[in-house]
Enzyme design. Sequence first.
Site, PDB file in Angstrom:
ATOM      1  CG  HIS A  43      -3.753   7.800  -6.354  1.00 40.32           C
ATOM      2  ND1 HIS A  43      -3.132   7.447  -5.182  1.00 40.32           N
ATOM      3  CD2 HIS A  43      -4.941   7.152  -6.345  1.00 40.32           C
ATOM      4  CE1 HIS A  43      -3.898   6.610  -4.505  1.00 40.32           C
ATOM      5  NE2 HIS A  43      -4.998   6.420  -5.188  1.00 40.32           N
ATOM      6  CG  ASP A 106       6.765   1.177  -4.970  1.00 39.20           C
ATOM      7  OD1 ASP A 106       7.336   0.165  -5.419  1.00 39.20           O
ATOM      8  OD2 ASP A 106       7.384   2.173  -4.557  1.00 39.20           O
ATOM      9  CD  GLU A 221      10.821   0.644  -4.330  1.00 41.60           C
ATOM     10  OE1 GLU A 221      10.469   0.978  -3.164  1.00 41.60           O
ATOM     11  OE2 GLU A 221      10.044   0.635  -5.295  1.00 41.60           O
TER      12      GLU A 221
END
Length: 469
Positions: A43, A106, A221
């Site tokens: 990622h 997350d 958030e």
Amino acid sequence: MSPKPLRLLPVLRPSSIDDIVALVNLSNMVSKQIKIAARGHGHSLQGQAMAPGGVVIEMRALGGENDGRIVVCPEEMYVDAGGEKFWIEVLHETLKYGLAPRSWTDYLYLTVGGTLSNAGLSGQAFLHGPQISNVFELDVITGKGEKVTCSENYNSDLFFAVLGGLGQFGIITRARIAIEAAPDMVKWVRLIYTDFVAFTEDQERLISREGKEKKGFQYVEGSILMDQSLISNWRSSFFTGKDLVRIGALAAEYGPLYCLEGSIYYNLATSSSIDEEMESVIEELNFVKGFVFTNDVSYFSFLNRVHDGELKLRSEGLWDVPHPWLNIFVPKSRISDINEGVFKGILKNKDPMGPILIYPMNKNKWDERMSAVVPDEEIFYSIGLLRSGIRNLQYLQDQNMEILSFCDKRGIRYKQYLPHYTSQEDWKKHFGSTKWDIFVKMKLKYDPRAVLSPGQRIFTSSLVAHVFE
């Protein structure tokens, strides 16, 4: 003209830590060193987990199910996890003891070593700091092929360098991570705003409640809701169809909307009072009245919430596509400039092709001794444009550059998270002169031949010749 032959790059799938040590030692023995990059779940941005002309280590090959590479110690409230382990695997194991790490990302299908090499962020960071602030000890293979155990109390320079160090000083093979009692449930709320100042002031109020008698959120958030992306954005699955119609009508009238997201953790034994507790937190906030949306979910489902979005995108063939993400930290004093110049200006309320996250953090939860860098204000914002290059990839990349150029021209002293630069001067600017000097010093000490993580482009061949002369 005959086509050029394909160039195959070597990949190491280690069966043990010693396999990695042997590779690093080999690189240091040969006249022309072998560049090495550790890859977790792939990622990283801009090819940062790649090693052009070198070897990529598939860290996931180290472990297997029930391999003993995750060990929970309830008595001392920590978990030892292999650097190759996904955070979802750590969560599964710790929940068997009713425990869990305090700080998260997350998305949980990232490796422990991968996130700790950057910082590891989510909505709990305002309270507990990033994941790198919740580590007691590391096992690291340095660029010299040495296996070193380090912590705040021993080999501390390596410990602080590796945390947030972008893989430049060593490969993390084990991390000792702080854990706490895991709640049963999460009361999850989203509040809609039309006024950006009210939105940010409420976020800042919520992250500043620590130590007060009145309870607050354990997770904060926020996101930007663009008119054209309400239906296509996978994060919108939180809302019902009727909710989206109402929110869409509001967006059509006001333009970009601002969504504050918060959570209160609770146990089933105290569930009777959770609605009252939530009301006591949100009653002082200045969202649009009537635009309160709540869900009660298990703690596990809440932490694993992005996986549901992943499954949706995979089913539509939209997951395995380029992701030209841009992540920056912006000082609190300049966040309104981002709203006017980026959200309302450059993006123009058009479909952003992915979520746009915005939430504040407290600088005092970050350890200055670590390699990660943040703006020089007590409160700063994390801005994440998490977009998918399904179409117009070049357009999105150009738009990212336009956003950074806007910040530079306006004198906004931002810091890139998951940074990408191509020149030594830009890397120096990123770290600041003092931290850059320490960064170079640690590189010389622990990876003097610049073997590790070439994809970051921090110590290129020309830079090595200049810095290491």
